[in-house]
Write an enzyme that holds these catalytic residues in place. Structure first.
Site, PDB file in Angstrom:
ATOM      1  N   HIS A   1       0.858  -1.188   0.000  1.00 29.75           N
ATOM      2  CA  HIS A   1       0.000   0.000   0.000  1.00 29.75           C
ATOM      3  C   HIS A   1       0.896   1.241   0.000  1.00 29.75           C
ATOM      4  O   HIS A   1       1.931   1.262   0.695  1.00 29.75           O
ATOM      5  CB  HIS A   1      -0.903  -0.005   1.237  1.00 29.75           C
ATOM      6  CG  HIS A   1      -2.034   0.975   1.132  1.00 29.75           C
ATOM      7  ND1 HIS A   1      -1.825   2.332   1.244  1.00 29.75           N
ATOM      8  CD2 HIS A   1      -3.346   0.812   0.884  1.00 29.75           C
ATOM      9  CE1 HIS A   1      -2.983   2.959   1.077  1.00 29.75           C
ATOM     10  NE2 HIS A   1      -3.926   2.051   0.855  1.00 29.75           N
TER      11      HIS A   1
ATOM     12  N   GLU B   1      -4.218   1.677  -7.288  1.00 35.81           N
ATOM     13  CA  GLU B   1      -4.649   2.802  -6.454  1.00 35.81           C
ATOM     14  C   GLU B   1      -3.776   4.007  -6.788  1.00 35.81           C
ATOM     15  O   GLU B   1      -2.659   4.120  -6.245  1.00 35.81           O
ATOM     16  CB  GLU B   1      -4.445   2.489  -4.970  1.00 35.81           C
ATOM     17  CG  GLU B   1      -5.254   1.347  -4.431  1.00 35.81           C
ATOM     18  CD  GLU B   1      -5.435   1.449  -2.916  1.00 35.81           C
ATOM     19  OE1 GLU B   1      -6.576   1.424  -2.471  1.00 35.81           O
ATOM     20  OE2 GLU B   1      -4.436   1.588  -2.179  1.00 35.81           O
TER      21      GLU B   1
HETATM   22  P1  13P Z   1      -9.840   5.922   0.264  1.00 34.44           P
HETATM   23  O1  13P Z   1     -10.998   5.070  -0.193  1.00 34.44           O
HETATM   24  O2  13P Z   1     -10.048   6.544   1.594  1.00 34.44           O
HETATM   25  O3  13P Z   1      -9.423   6.889  -0.796  1.00 34.44           O
HETATM   26  O4  13P Z   1      -8.613   4.930   0.466  1.00 34.44           O
HETATM   27  C1  13P Z   1      -8.279   4.073  -0.555  1.00 34.44           C
HETATM   28  C2  13P Z   1      -7.282   3.130  -0.054  1.00 34.44           C
HETATM   29  O5  13P Z   1      -6.159   3.490   0.246  1.00 34.44           O
HETATM   30  C3  13P Z   1      -7.699   1.742   0.116  1.00 34.44           C
HETATM   31  O6  13P Z   1      -6.612   0.925   0.382  1.00 34.44           O
END
Ligand code: 13P
Length: 265
Positions: A104, A180
């Site tokens: 992450h 992401e």
């Molecule tokens: P948000 O949905 O708060 O933008 O976070 C996304 C995330 O990092 C999920 O791992």
């Protein structure tokens, strides 16, 4: 109808006590959300709750014998030894986690993880039958200067190399790659479907190119793709239209049960 995975990443938004309270208050809601989903014959959707590490074991006990799955937010790149403050993939398996989030961007930044360390975690999780959810994504600067794909390439290559050197990849484990964009996390900003479509097609093609010539004896991993970054009930409808997306990694919105339920439904 494709199977979808909905991962609630609770990050460190709740303390141990708050996590137990929240999960207890919504226990029936979560269980009925998981069991009320698409009938198994059409492919069962899955909900994975990812509390912070101290709350993992009681939450696993709480949801034992329900369809809710529990995932860890981290594991060590090491197997054993003098690594204060870390937990190996073996423990993630032993306490009963089905999934584990790795790479992450918040963890990469905080713990200065190298791409190789993320790849090591990936392999250890596969070795211990835990489904890895590996996050990749570009910074705002990379996005603005059209370097998204080279950033993703840099993050994906060690993962692919690690899989290729594994002799056995169990076909009952489906690893996930979660795209992401870093600039989308917690900001309310979401890339347009055209960009996302392009990125997801590119990742899917990379996967098939990397594994089409895998030598006999090594199974081809069925890798699936998730999207994460400011997912809400409102934008999830549009995001679900992207063909290659098999689910969502939800941060902030997963702290509101009603919002999370709408995303799932
Ligand atoms: P948000 O949905 O708060 O933008 O976070 C996304 C995330 O990092 C999920 O791992």
């Amino acid at each position: 109808m494709k199977k979808m995975l909905f991962v609630a990443n609770w990050k460190m938004y709740m303390s141990f006590g708050e996590t137990i309270k929240f999960a207890t208050r919504h226990f029936d809601d979560f269980v009925s959300l998981a069991s009320g989903m698409i009938p198994p014959a059409e492919g069962e959707n899955t909900i994975v709750l990812c509390p912070s590490s101290m709350a993992l074991y009681p939450i696993i006990k709480m949801f034992n014998e329900t369809k809710i799955k529990i995932g860890a937010q981290r594991c060590s790149p090491h197997i054993y030894g003098a690594f204060t403050g870390q937990d190996p993939a073996r423990s993630v398996n032993e306490i009963g986690c089905s999934h584990c989030i790795i790479g992450h961007s918040e963890a990469r930044r905080e713990f200065r993880l190298s791409e190789e360390q993320v790849a090591q975690k990936f392999v250890h999780l596969l070795d211990y039958d835990v489904t890895p959810i590996v996050c990749i994504g570009e910074t705002k600067e990379e996005f603005d200067s059209q370097k998204t794909l080279s950033a993703l390439e840099r993050q994906l290559s060690p993962i692919f190399e690690a899989i290729k050197t594994k002799t056995i990849v169990h076909d009952y484990i489906t690893p996930y790659i979660a795209y992401e964009p870093i600039w989308s996390i917690g900001t309310g900003e979401v890339a347009g479907n055209q960009h996302l479509d392009m990125v997801f097609c590119w990742i899917a093609e990379k996967i098939s190119k990397n594994f089409e010539n895998r030598p006999a004896g090594g199974a081809v991993p069925q890798i699936k793709l998730l999207y994460g970054g400011s997912v809400t009930a409102k934008n999830s409808k549009t995001l679900k239209k992207i063909d290659k997306i098999s689910g969502f990694l939800v941060g902030g919105a997963s702290l509101d049960f009603q919002e999370f339920e709408k995303i799932v439904k």
